[in-house]
Design a protein around this motif. Structure first.
Motif, PDB file in Angstrom:
ATOM      1  N   VAL A 223       0.846  -1.191   0.000  1.00  0.00           N
ATOM      2  CA  VAL A 223       0.000   0.000   0.000  1.00  0.00           C
ATOM      3  C   VAL A 223       0.883   1.243   0.000  1.00  0.00           C
ATOM      4  N   LEU A 224       0.474   2.240  -0.770  1.00  0.00           N
ATOM      5  CA  LEU A 224       1.115   3.553  -0.736  1.00  0.00           C
ATOM      6  C   LEU A 224       0.035   4.598  -0.499  1.00  0.00           C
ATOM      7  N   PHE A 225       0.163   5.333   0.580  1.00  0.00           N
ATOM      8  CA  PHE A 225      -0.753   6.437   0.893  1.00  0.00           C
ATOM      9  C   PHE A 225      -0.024   7.737   0.570  1.00  0.00           C
ATOM     10  N   MET A 226      -0.403   8.380  -0.539  1.00  0.00           N
ATOM     11  CA  MET A 226       0.180   9.671  -0.919  1.00  0.00           C
ATOM     12  C   MET A 226      -0.621  10.773  -0.227  1.00  0.00           C
ATOM     13  N   ALA A 244       1.351  -1.160 -13.737  1.00  0.00           N
ATOM     14  CA  ALA A 244       1.128  -2.096 -14.844  1.00  0.00           C
ATOM     15  C   ALA A 244       2.445  -2.605 -15.411  1.00  0.00           C
ATOM     16  N   ALA A 245       3.402  -1.692 -15.590  1.00  0.00           N
ATOM     17  CA  ALA A 245       4.688  -2.078 -16.175  1.00  0.00           C
ATOM     18  C   ALA A 245       5.475  -3.005 -15.254  1.00  0.00           C
ATOM     19  N   ALA A 246       5.396  -2.757 -13.948  1.00  0.00           N
ATOM     20  CA  ALA A 246       6.151  -3.564 -12.984  1.00  0.00           C
ATOM     21  C   ALA A 246       5.379  -4.795 -12.524  1.00  0.00           C
ATOM     22  N   LYS A 247       4.138  -4.920 -12.988  1.00  0.00           N
ATOM     23  CA  LYS A 247       3.257  -6.018 -12.571  1.00  0.00           C
ATOM     24  C   LYS A 247       3.135  -6.053 -11.053  1.00  0.00           C
ATOM     25  N   SER A 248       2.953  -4.845 -10.499  1.00  0.00           N
ATOM     26  CA  SER A 248       2.843  -4.666  -9.055  1.00  0.00           C
ATOM     27  C   SER A 248       1.396  -4.878  -8.606  1.00  0.00           C
ATOM     28  N   LYS A 249       1.227  -5.183  -7.330  1.00  0.00           N
ATOM     29  CA  LYS A 249      -0.104  -5.321  -6.743  1.00  0.00           C
ATOM     30  C   LYS A 249      -0.381  -4.212  -5.731  1.00  0.00           C
ATOM     31  N   CYS A 250       0.475  -3.218  -5.704  1.00  0.00           N
ATOM     32  CA  CYS A 250       0.340  -2.119  -4.741  1.00  0.00           C
ATOM     33  C   CYS A 250      -0.973  -1.363  -4.933  1.00  0.00           C
ATOM     34  N   MET A 251      -1.606  -1.004  -3.825  1.00  0.00           N
ATOM     35  CA  MET A 251      -2.832  -0.219  -3.838  1.00  0.00           C
ATOM     36  C   MET A 251      -2.514   1.202  -3.381  1.00  0.00           C
ATOM     37  N   PHE A 252      -3.292   2.177  -3.882  1.00  0.00           N
ATOM     38  CA  PHE A 252      -2.964   3.567  -3.638  1.00  0.00           C
ATOM     39  C   PHE A 252      -4.084   4.318  -2.921  1.00  0.00           C
ATOM     40  N   TYR A 253      -3.739   4.940  -1.800  1.00  0.00           N
ATOM     41  CA  TYR A 253      -4.627   5.905  -1.167  1.00  0.00           C
ATOM     42  C   TYR A 253      -4.169   7.283  -1.634  1.00  0.00           C
ATOM     43  N   VAL A 254      -5.090   8.065  -2.169  1.00  0.00           N
ATOM     44  CA  VAL A 254      -4.741   9.373  -2.723  1.00  0.00           C
ATOM     45  C   VAL A 254      -5.767  10.415  -2.283  1.00  0.00           C
ATOM     46  N   THR A 255      -5.392  11.672  -2.375  1.00  0.00           N
ATOM     47  CA  THR A 255      -6.274  12.768  -1.985  1.00  0.00           C
ATOM     48  C   THR A 255      -6.821  13.477  -3.218  1.00  0.00           C
ATOM     49  N   GLY A 256      -8.038  13.984  -3.085  1.00  0.00           N
ATOM     50  CA  GLY A 256      -8.658  14.690  -4.198  1.00  0.00           C
ATOM     51  C   GLY A 256      -8.604  16.188  -4.067  1.00  0.00           C
ATOM     52  N   ASP A 257      -8.018  16.673  -2.959  1.00  0.00           N
ATOM     53  CA  ASP A 257      -8.005  18.114  -2.712  1.00  0.00           C
ATOM     54  C   ASP A 257      -6.837  18.435  -1.778  1.00  0.00           C
ATOM     55  N   GLY A 290     -13.750  12.000   7.743  1.00  0.00           N
ATOM     56  CA  GLY A 290     -14.569  12.707   8.714  1.00  0.00           C
ATOM     57  C   GLY A 290     -13.852  13.898   9.326  1.00  0.00           C
ATOM     58  N   LEU A 291     -12.549  13.984   9.100  1.00  0.00           N
ATOM     59  CA  LEU A 291     -11.770  15.111   9.608  1.00  0.00           C
ATOM     60  C   LEU A 291     -11.796  16.269   8.614  1.00  0.00           C
ATOM     61  N   ALA A 292     -11.942  17.479   9.128  1.00  0.00           N
ATOM     62  CA  ALA A 292     -11.818  18.659   8.276  1.00  0.00           C
ATOM     63  C   ALA A 292     -10.382  18.733   7.762  1.00  0.00           C
ATOM     64  N   GLY A 293     -10.223  18.965   6.471  1.00  0.00           N
ATOM     65  CA  GLY A 293      -8.885  19.033   5.892  1.00  0.00           C
ATOM     66  C   GLY A 293      -8.303  17.691   5.519  1.00  0.00           C
ATOM     67  N   SER A 294      -9.167  16.682   5.373  1.00  0.00           N
ATOM     68  CA  SER A 294      -8.687  15.339   5.011  1.00  0.00           C
ATOM     69  C   SER A 294      -8.175  15.287   3.575  1.00  0.00           C
ATOM     70  N   GLY A 295      -8.757  16.117   2.713  1.00  0.00           N
ATOM     71  CA  GLY A 295      -8.383  16.072   1.301  1.00  0.00           C
ATOM     72  C   GLY A 295      -9.207  15.096   0.491  1.00  0.00           C
ATOM     73  N   PHE A 296     -10.279  14.552   1.077  1.00  0.00           N
ATOM     74  CA  PHE A 296     -11.158  13.605   0.377  1.00  0.00           C
ATOM     75  C   PHE A 296     -10.364  12.420  -0.171  1.00  0.00           C
ATOM     76  N   ILE A 297      -9.963  11.562   0.735  1.00  0.00           N
ATOM     77  CA  ILE A 297      -9.102  10.420   0.417  1.00  0.00           C
ATOM     78  C   ILE A 297      -9.911   9.285  -0.208  1.00  0.00           C
ATOM     79  N   SER A 298      -9.303   8.623  -1.177  1.00  0.00           N
ATOM     80  CA  SER A 298      -9.934   7.456  -1.811  1.00  0.00           C
ATOM     81  C   SER A 298      -8.881   6.369  -1.995  1.00  0.00           C
ATOM     82  N   LEU A 299      -9.359   5.133  -2.122  1.00  0.00           N
ATOM     83  CA  LEU A 299      -8.480   3.995  -2.411  1.00  0.00           C
ATOM     84  C   LEU A 299      -8.602   3.669  -3.890  1.00  0.00           C
ATOM     85  N   GLU A 300      -7.466   3.617  -4.573  1.00  0.00           N
ATOM     86  CA  GLU A 300      -7.454   3.384  -6.018  1.00  0.00           C
ATOM     87  C   GLU A 300      -6.535   2.211  -6.339  1.00  0.00           C
ATOM     88  N   LYS A 301      -6.892   1.494  -7.406  1.00  0.00           N
ATOM     89  CA  LYS A 301      -6.065   0.383  -7.860  1.00  0.00           C
ATOM     90  C   LYS A 301      -4.946   0.874  -8.765  1.00  0.00           C
TER      91      LYS A 301
END
Length: 301
Positions: A223-226, A244-257, A290-301
């Protein structure tokens, strides 16, 4: 045993958010050396490391099965930056021959749109300018960034008054282009801009970025949480391409804001509690967002 590695970037490493994580670990885990802990006290189900350099962040991405967090600045898509504690906003050249704000971990689109005054001058950086192409064919960038380039190409003009055109700062705003930064350089001289703010208070330009550093990684982490502002917009495209190139299975948590809340601490607590954050994301996302200033986090493949 689960390895957790939190990489703190420039400036964010000096905040209360980092100190709260350290305080939590000191209270609930056993010290295993500087910046290292084993959790829980008296047992070893998890190891936690706090790191502060680009090389350590790169190594974390390639640690098999690791849960990795980057808590720092996105640098408007230029990539993570690392430096010593209390790195100045604009580091002088004597104390910092290499400017930490200009030494990015490259993991983004081919280019980024940044502020001339608010970023280039503010941090004393001198990034390479993105050369305007004759078409966007083959350019790796988001739809929004490509639209900027398409508009500049379509303008077919270098005149100062032409909106969206690729214009010379030195020709159109010579006084601003000649400004000297804290490192004694004039990084705006010879640059171009595609948009001027009202009254010439700032100018938007395009600089080279790319994903040269990311391409070196196997992304063996689980997992990588950016945890940096708008990381989804800035980095997810390159992360998916490398996965895709590395054939990795890593999952990504990212922010939308933009983000400022200490979601790193909440994320750490969830992992230490035994949550498989690569799969069980619903509860932790609800808590973090639920925290103010979270950045609207999502889990992406």
């Amino acid at each position: 045993m689960t390895d957790i590695i939190i990489a703190y970037g420039c400036e964010i490493r000096d905040t209360g958010n980092e100190r709260d994580v350290v305080a939590y670990l000191n209270a609930n885990a056993d010290s295993a050396g500087t910046g290292k802990w084993t959790y829980p006290k008296g047992a070893k189900t998890h190891t936690v490391r706090l790191v502060y350099t680009k090389s350590e962040f790169a190594a974390a991405l390639d640690k098999s099965g690791a849960v990795v967090v980057y808590d720092g600045h996105s640098r408007i898509g230029q990539g993570p930056v690392f430096g010593p504690a209390r790195t100045p906003t604009c580091p002088g050249i004597t104390a910092f021959p290499t400017n930490p704000w200009d030494d990015n971990f490259r993991m983004g689109w081919d280019f980024a749109a940044i502020d001339c005054i608010g970023d280039i001058m503010h941090h004393g950086i001198n990034p390479a300018e993105f050369r305007l192409p004759t078409s966007v064919k083959g350019v790796f960038a988001s739809k929004g960034l490509l639209k900027i380039v398409e508009d500049a190409i379509a303008a077919k003009s270098t005149r100062c008054g032409t909106p969206k055109a690729w214009r010379s700062l030195s020709a159109c705003f010579p006084r601003e282009a000649a400004r000297v930064n804290c490192r004694g350089g004039s990084p705006l001289a010879g640059r171009h801009y595609y948009r001027a703010r009202k009254g010439g208070t700032d100018f938007d330009t395009l600089v080279k970025v790319g994903d040269a550093d990311l391409k070196k990684q196997k992304l063996a982490c689980a997992v990588l949480f950016m945890n940096s502002c708008s990381s989804k917009r800035h980095f997810l495209g390159a992360l998916r391409r490398r996965k895709a190139a590395a054939k990795s299975k890593c999952m990504f948590y990212v922010t939308g804001d933009s983000c400022s809340a200490n979601t790193t601490l909440l994320f750490l607590k969830a992992v230490l509690a035994g949550t498989d954050v690569s799969k069980q994301s619903k509860a932790i996302l609800k808590v973090m967002n639920g925290l103010a200033g979270s950045g609207f986090i999502s889990l992406e493949k």
